[in-house]
Design a protein around this motif. Structure first.
Motif, short mmCIF file in Angstrom:
data_model
loop_
_atom_site.label_atom_id
_atom_site.label_comp_id
_atom_site.label_asym_id
_atom_site.label_seq_id
_atom_site.Cartn_x
_atom_site.Cartn_y
_atom_site.Cartn_z
N ARG A 115 0.83 -1.05 0.07
CA ARG A 115 -0.05 0.21 0.40
C ARG A 115 1.10 0.72 0.06
O ARG A 115 1.88 1.26 0.80
CB ARG A 115 -1.16 0.00 1.55
N LEU A 116 0.27 2.23 -0.84
CA LEU A 116 1.28 3.57 -1.27
C LEU A 116 0.79 4.20 0.25
O LEU A 116 -0.62 4.60 0.31
CB LEU A 116 0.87 4.05 -2.93
N THR A 117 1.26 4.70 0.64
CA THR A 117 1.17 6.89 1.95
C THR A 117 2.26 8.02 1.84
O THR A 117 2.52 7.22 0.39
CB THR A 117 1.17 5.78 2.70
N LYS A 118 0.60 8.43 1.66
CA LYS A 118 2.28 9.67 1.79
C LYS A 118 3.35 9.68 2.62
O LYS A 118 2.79 9.37 4.14
CB LYS A 118 0.60 10.62 1.99
N ALA A 119 4.18 10.95 2.26
CA ALA A 119 5.00 11.02 2.71
C ALA A 119 4.69 11.65 4.05
O ALA A 119 4.03 12.55 4.17
CB ALA A 119 6.21 11.94 2.19
N SER A 120 5.38 11.57 5.50
CA SER A 120 4.55 12.18 6.43
C SER A 120 5.30 12.99 7.10
O SER A 120 5.55 13.80 8.01
CB SER A 120 5.22 11.62 7.94
N ARG A 121 7.17 12.97 6.51
CA ARG A 121 8.40 13.99 6.80
C ARG A 121 8.57 15.17 5.62
O ARG A 121 7.90 14.54 4.27
CB ARG A 121 9.31 13.23 6.64
N LYS A 122 8.39 16.58 5.78
CA LYS A 122 8.65 17.45 5.18
C LYS A 122 10.76 17.61 4.78
O LYS A 122 11.08 17.10 5.42
CB LYS A 122 8.43 18.66 5.82
N PRO A 123 10.56 18.32 4.10
CA PRO A 123 11.71 18.26 3.36
C PRO A 123 12.91 18.95 4.15
O PRO A 123 12.32 19.72 4.37
CB PRO A 123 11.75 17.97 1.47
N ALA A 124 14.31 18.60 3.96
CA ALA A 124 15.06 18.81 5.47
C ALA A 124 15.60 20.52 4.00
O ALA A 124 15.83 21.97 4.89
CB ALA A 124 16.39 18.20 4.72
#
Length: 75
Positions: free
Chosen positions: A65-74
């Motif tokens: 299952r694909l999920t949305k990224a929970s982290r923000k880019p640095a």
């Protein structure tokens, strides 16, 4: 259970679309006695399915299952 690949696809298509939506596509299907087992590609996930000949019931379980990224880019 079923004699041809086309008949197998027609038999699985309806229940698979009911379970996963109209964009679901069957990738593989194998006949194992009275069951049909296989993989399907649905929007955002890969599922395995098992359909019993007697019950005409499709069981679906997620394999990927694909999920949305929970982290923000640095940066």
């Amino acid at each position: 259970m079923l004699k041809s690949v086309d008949a197998l696809r027609r038999e699985i298509r309806g229940p698979l679309e009911d379970a996963c939506g109209p964009e679901a596509r069957m990738l593989t299907a194998e006949v194992h006695g009275r069951e049909v087992r296989g993989l399907a590609l649905c929007p955002g996930r890969v599922v395995c399915f098992v359909m019993d000949e007697r019950l005409q019931h499709l069981q679906v379980a997620d394999r990927l299952r694909l999920t949305k990224a929970s982290r923000k880019p640095a940066a």
